[in-house]
Design a protein around this motif. Structure first.
Motif, PDB file in Angstrom:
ATOM      1  N   LEU A  12       0.821  -1.209   0.000  1.00 29.62           N
ATOM      2  CA  LEU A  12       0.000   0.000   0.000  1.00 29.62           C
ATOM      3  C   LEU A  12       0.858   1.263   0.000  1.00 29.62           C
ATOM      4  O   LEU A  12       0.522   2.247  -0.660  1.00 29.62           O
ATOM      5  CB  LEU A  12      -0.941   0.011   1.205  1.00 29.62           C
ATOM      6  N   VAL A  13       1.963   1.226   0.723  1.00 32.48           N
ATOM      7  CA  VAL A  13       2.882   2.372   0.729  1.00 32.48           C
ATOM      8  C   VAL A  13       3.441   2.573  -0.679  1.00 32.48           C
ATOM      9  O   VAL A  13       3.532   3.707  -1.172  1.00 32.48           O
ATOM     10  CB  VAL A  13       4.018   2.167   1.759  1.00 32.48           C
ATOM     11  N   GLU A  14       3.774   1.483  -1.334  1.00 28.70           N
ATOM     12  CA  GLU A  14       4.284   1.544  -2.709  1.00 28.70           C
ATOM     13  C   GLU A  14       3.233   2.141  -3.653  1.00 28.70           C
ATOM     14  O   GLU A  14       3.540   2.991  -4.497  1.00 28.70           O
ATOM     15  CB  GLU A  14       4.646   0.118  -3.143  1.00 28.70           C
ATOM     16  N   ILE A  15       1.995   1.705  -3.504  1.00 31.10           N
ATOM     17  CA  ILE A  15       0.898   2.231  -4.326  1.00 31.10           C
ATOM     18  C   ILE A  15       0.707   3.720  -4.067  1.00 31.10           C
ATOM     19  O   ILE A  15       0.556   4.515  -5.000  1.00 31.10           O
ATOM     20  CB  ILE A  15      -0.399   1.445  -4.054  1.00 31.10           C
ATOM     21  N   ARG A  16       0.720   4.107  -2.784  1.00 28.67           N
ATOM     22  CA  ARG A  16       0.557   5.525  -2.440  1.00 28.67           C
ATOM     23  C   ARG A  16       1.660   6.369  -3.066  1.00 28.67           C
ATOM     24  O   ARG A  16       1.397   7.415  -3.663  1.00 28.67           O
ATOM     25  CB  ARG A  16       0.566   5.694  -0.922  1.00 28.67           C
ATOM     26  N   GLN A  46      -4.484   6.164   1.272  1.00 32.95           N
ATOM     27  CA  GLN A  46      -4.109   6.738   2.571  1.00 32.95           C
ATOM     28  C   GLN A  46      -5.078   6.293   3.660  1.00 32.95           C
ATOM     29  O   GLN A  46      -4.669   6.020   4.790  1.00 32.95           O
ATOM     30  CB  GLN A  46      -4.045   8.262   2.479  1.00 32.95           C
ATOM     31  N   ASP A  47      -6.356   6.191   3.334  1.00 33.07           N
ATOM     32  CA  ASP A  47      -7.343   5.720   4.296  1.00 33.07           C
ATOM     33  C   ASP A  47      -7.043   4.285   4.729  1.00 33.07           C
ATOM     34  O   ASP A  47      -7.127   3.947   5.908  1.00 33.07           O
ATOM     35  CB  ASP A  47      -8.741   5.814   3.690  1.00 33.07           C
ATOM     36  N   LYS A  48      -6.676   3.442   3.778  1.00 33.53           N
ATOM     37  CA  LYS A  48      -6.335   2.045   4.106  1.00 33.53           C
ATOM     38  C   LYS A  48      -5.104   1.980   5.002  1.00 33.53           C
ATOM     39  O   LYS A  48      -5.048   1.167   5.929  1.00 33.53           O
ATOM     40  CB  LYS A  48      -6.090   1.228   2.828  1.00 33.53           C
ATOM     41  N   LEU A  49      -4.121   2.838   4.757  1.00 36.24           N
ATOM     42  CA  LEU A  49      -2.933   2.876   5.614  1.00 36.24           C
ATOM     43  C   LEU A  49      -3.301   3.305   7.028  1.00 36.24           C
ATOM     44  O   LEU A  49      -2.795   2.739   8.009  1.00 36.24           O
ATOM     45  CB  LEU A  49      -1.873   3.798   5.022  1.00 36.24           C
ATOM     46  N   VAL A  50      -4.185   4.277   7.148  1.00 36.33           N
ATOM     47  CA  VAL A  50      -4.636   4.722   8.476  1.00 36.33           C
ATOM     48  C   VAL A  50      -5.364   3.578   9.179  1.00 36.33           C
ATOM     49  O   VAL A  50      -5.161   3.343  10.371  1.00 36.33           O
ATOM     50  CB  VAL A  50      -5.529   5.977   8.359  1.00 36.33           C
ATOM     51  N   GLN A  51      -6.212   2.843   8.450  1.00 35.31           N
ATOM     52  CA  GLN A  51      -6.909   1.692   9.029  1.00 35.31           C
ATOM     53  C   GLN A  51      -5.918   0.667   9.568  1.00 35.31           C
ATOM     54  O   GLN A  51      -6.090   0.151  10.684  1.00 35.31           O
ATOM     55  CB  GLN A  51      -7.798   1.019   7.988  1.00 35.31           C
ATOM     56  N   LEU A  52      -4.904   0.365   8.778  1.00 38.02           N
ATOM     57  CA  LEU A  52      -3.900  -0.607   9.215  1.00 38.02           C
ATOM     58  C   LEU A  52      -3.158  -0.118  10.458  1.00 38.02           C
ATOM     59  O   LEU A  52      -2.916  -0.898  11.385  1.00 38.02           O
ATOM     60  CB  LEU A  52      -2.903  -0.880   8.085  1.00 38.02           C
ATOM     61  N   ASP A  53      -2.785   1.157  10.470  1.00 31.22           N
ATOM     62  CA  ASP A  53      -2.068   1.705  11.624  1.00 31.22           C
ATOM     63  C   ASP A  53      -2.941   1.708  12.869  1.00 31.22           C
ATOM     64  O   ASP A  53      -2.477   1.371  13.964  1.00 31.22           O
ATOM     65  CB  ASP A  53      -1.564   3.122  11.316  1.00 31.22           C
ATOM     66  N   ASN A  54      -4.215   2.067  12.713  1.00 29.04           N
ATOM     67  CA  ASN A  54      -5.129   2.064  13.857  1.00 29.04           C
ATOM     68  C   ASN A  54      -5.335   0.656  14.395  1.00 29.04           C
ATOM     69  O   ASN A  54      -5.381   0.448  15.608  1.00 29.04           O
ATOM     70  CB  ASN A  54      -6.474   2.690  13.479  1.00 29.04           C
ATOM     71  N   GLU A  55      -5.469  -0.296  13.513  1.00 36.89           N
ATOM     72  CA  GLU A  55      -5.646  -1.692  13.926  1.00 36.89           C
ATOM     73  C   GLU A  55      -4.400  -2.208  14.653  1.00 36.89           C
ATOM     74  O   GLU A  55      -4.505  -2.892  15.664  1.00 36.89           O
ATOM     75  CB  GLU A  55      -5.956  -2.569  12.712  1.00 36.89           C
TER      76      GLU A  55
END
Length: 88
Positions: A12-16, A46-55
């Motif tokens: 996801l970071v790569e995609i971002r 970015q929303d998916k990254l935030v979801q992963l970090d929150n989880e």
């Protein structure tokens, strides 16, 4: 909505990062419609990254359940109070 797997965070970071580079290119070339679409995709990534970090934060935070110790659950008294006689 699909929830991303934690193992896919680097992807996801790569995609971002790729989306940011594509937005820069599209702005430079004047492709305004492309810029708008890429911004939508970037917001999703970015929303998916935030979801992963929150989880990850939620899972790493210990929660006290207030479980009693063995001594608290098996406590006895030496002189128990007698129960009243139901006959009076």
């Amino acid at each position: 909505m699909l929830r991303p797997e934690p193992e896919q965070r680097s992807r996801l970071v790569e995609i971002r990062d790729n989306l940011i580079a594509r937005i820069t290119e599209a702005e430079r070339e004047g492709w305004l419609g492309e810029v708008d679409g890429l911004h939508v995709s970037l917001a999703g990534a970015q929303d998916k990254l935030v979801q992963l970090d929150n989880e990850a934060t939620r899972r790493s935070t210990a929660v006290s359940l207030g479980m009693p110790t063995f001594g608290q659950t098996s406590a006895r008294t030496e002189n128990p109070t007698p129960l009243p006689d139901p006959k009076g």
